[in-house]
Design an enzyme around this catalytic site. Structure first.
Site, PDB file in Angstrom:
ATOM      1  N   ASP A 159       0.549  -1.150  -0.116  1.00 48.30           N
ATOM      2  CA  ASP A 159       0.047   0.017  -0.029  1.00 48.30           C
ATOM      3  C   ASP A 159       0.596   1.149  -0.013  1.00 48.30           C
ATOM      4  OD1 ASP A 159      -2.024  -2.003   0.366  1.00 48.30           O
ATOM      5  OD2 ASP A 159      -2.842  -0.607   2.172  1.00 48.30           O
ATOM      6  N   HIS A 321       3.781  -2.083   3.120  1.00 45.57           N
ATOM      7  CA  HIS A 321       3.505  -0.797   2.709  1.00 45.57           C
ATOM      8  C   HIS A 321       4.954  -0.607   1.995  1.00 45.57           C
ATOM      9  CE1 HIS A 321       0.551  -0.884   5.639  1.00 45.57           C
ATOM     10  NE2 HIS A 321       0.096   0.085   5.068  1.00 45.57           N
TER      11      HIS A 321
END
Ligand SMILES: *[C@@H]1O[C@H](CO)[C@@H](O)[C@H](O)[C@H]1NC(C)=O
Ligand SMILES: *[C@@H]1O[C@H](CO)[C@@H](O)[C@H](O)[C@H]1NC(C)=O
Length: 529
Positions: A159, A321
């Site tokens: 992400d 992430h």
């Protein structure tokens, strides 16, 4: 003492993985993250990333010496105070200004700073009228999806990118023959718009797709959905579509809500826009452990779930992430090695759900858009029934039955749903919404390229006003004793105990974002990367 928090973290991750009460799932995830962050803090190692996105570490305050010091920028803003002037940003701390530390999403207060990155629409053909048939058997909208269905599959997901580490991550995935899914944020952390043609990001996005990874949406600027109007949330989705479509020629049908927050309104909007809402069932919390001395905690969480598990019976939808150094350059190798050693496949989210790749994207309109259309804003009300009467804005936001007419912020309702005065708000060509206030139809011609010129990337803060390099002069800057650095104080961070790089705001730091040269790290007053 690492052990207790490791065990707790691992058991939290397992609890997430086995939680079948999906309606109750979201608050628990958020709570779990808070708890982890709290544990780290109590252990004396306050985590620099207590949210699932990197924060711009130096908050803009009146006293920070300021990236910019024009008098009109020293104005307060925020709830109960009011908005900044057109084009200015309202920092997390409530000061008007310009530059990354004021304007970067998600922290810039978008309801009070017209110039916030979150309010800047990307250039590109409008996607809002694209037909959105709900193909395939995977759930659209609603409470969302937490688990893969094909046993033996692990869907690695990343992400908040793309970011400066993402190309290296692609190299790594390729070397292992692994596929992943990238939940793309259009403009966060001051990185600039992903379709800025002078940035690295368009090429990175094309490469992701060319190398078999899945591209999904993580909204335009990573705002908290619970704090947005329906119009603002719709813009968060459609603006990211516009940017992705302008680079790729298509946009995704898969998305993940920032902070795992998506309540009823948000769920309805996403259903109407034809999105699969994807969460996860395994979170190693790599974003909380972005330090060589802490990343082992994430490896332990991974091992707890994967080591010795049976790929004939299990599958995982995992989250990382790619904006965190240790995640990309340390944890990912560990994960990929373990994944294959334990007999799993590294696949995309669409594949682990059994959804054919033809359903992962929608073809968007061609063209760069920006110049021709004056109707690029989203005026459709996609959720609740049309309001029966119009209310006057009480907080400076507008749209969906709330008008700016007669408010102290100004009578025009901007494309992004904010009340104000001036062309940014009132010009029809900039998307002023006549239904919710006044607009001046006499739009002056707009330069089509302005949206592409992200100040963060194209014009870094001016270099220190020294003519000679401090290091080469016999009397260079003194080592900072108080954490301040830069030309104003004549102090360097090299050798300082506050961190070795000098942030754009003139503070010694060891935080990655403060140290990035492209974001204005002052290289003459410390080290930069
Ligand atoms: C999101 O916004 C809601 C409503 O203001 C707030 O209660 C919640 O704490 C916020 N969550 C995050 C992660 O910012
Ligand atoms: C990678 O992680 C380990 C802990 O698992 C740590 O000891 C090592 O220093 C890290 N490597 C780098 C290059 O940061």
């Amino acid at each position: 003492m690492k052990l207790p928090s490791t065990i707790l973290a691992a058991s939290l991750a397992v609890a997430f993985a086995h939680d079948s009460n999906h309606d109750q799932h979201i608050p628990k995830l958020v709570g779990g993250r808070r708890l982890l962050a709290g544990l780290e803090s109590r252990g004396g190692r306050a985590s620099p990333h207590q949210r699932d996105t990197a924060k711009v570490p130096q908050f803009a305050t009146k006293d920070d010496g300021g990236l910019q010091s024009r008098a009109d920028q020293d104005t307060k803003c925020g709830p109960g105070v009011g908005s900044c002037a057109s084009d200015l940003c309202c920092s997390a701390e409530g000061w008007c200004g310009t530059g990354t530390i004021y304007c970067a999403a998600p922290d810039c207060q978008m309801n009070y700073g017209p110039g916030c990155d979150a309010n800047k629409k990307p250039s590109g053909a409008d996607t809002s009228d694209v037909a959105r048939p709900k193909l395939g058997s995977v759930l659209y909208g609603g409470a969302g999806i937490y688990d893969c269905v094909k046993k033996g599959d692990i869907a690695l997901t990343f992400d908040d990118g793309p970011y400066i580490y993402t190309a290296d991550l692609l190299d790594k995935l390729k070397s292992y023959g692994a596929k992943a899914t990238f939940f793309i944020t259009g403009n966060n952390n001051g990185k600039g718009m992903i379709n800025n043609p002078s940035s690295i990001y368009p090429a990175v996005l094309k490469r992701m797709h060319a190398e078999g990874h899945q591209i999904a949406s993580h909204t335009w600027s990573h705002q908290n959905a619970s704090q947005l109007t329906n119009t603002q949330y719709t813009n968060q989705m459609v603006w990211n579509e516009i940017a992705l479509n302008s680079v790729l020629g298509f946009f995704p049908t898969y998305m993940r809500p920032p902070y795992s927050i998506c309540e009823k309104n948000c769920q309805t909007i996403l259903s109407n826009l034809g999105y699969h809402v994807i969460y996860f069932d395994l979170d190693t919390a790599g974003y909380l452990n972005d330090d060589a001395s802490m990343i082992q905690t994430s490896k332990d969480i991974w091992d707890e779930a994967i080591d010795g598990s049976d790929p004939a019976k299990k599958s995982f939808l995992q989250i990382e992430h790619d904006i965190h150094y240790q995640t990309v350059y340390n944890l990912t190798d560990y994960i990929l090695t373990s994944l294959f050693a334990n007999g799993y496949r590294a696949v995309t989210v669409g594949e682990c759900l059994g959804d054919p790749s033809s359903n992962w994207y929608r073809t968007g309109p061609k063209g760069s858009g920006g110049t021709t259309s004056t109707t690029t804003i989203i005026t459709k009300t996609t959720t609740s029934a049309a309001p029966t009467r119009t209310a006057v804005s009480t907080d400076g936001t507008c749209g969906n039955g709330v008008t700016c007419a007669g408010t102290r912020w100004g009578s025009c309702c901007s494309a992004s749903g904010l009340c104000g005065v001036g062309s940014e708000y009132c010009s029809v060509s900039k998307g002023c919404q006549p239904a919710w206030g006044t607009c001046d139809g006499t739009a002056t011609s707009t330069k089509t390229s302005t949206l592409y010129k992200d100040p963060k990337l194209t014009s870094p803060p001016p270099p220190p006003a020294t003519t000679t390099k401090p290091t080469s002069t016999p009397t260079g800057p003194a080592v900072s004793q108080d954490g301040a650095c830069g030309p104003d104080v004549g102090q360097t961070c090299s050798g300082s105990s506050f961190g070795t790089c000098c942030s754009p705001a003139g503070k010694c730091s060891s935080n990655t974002i403060s140290c990035l040269a492209i974001l204005g790290c002052q290289k003459d007053y410390g080290s930069c990367i």
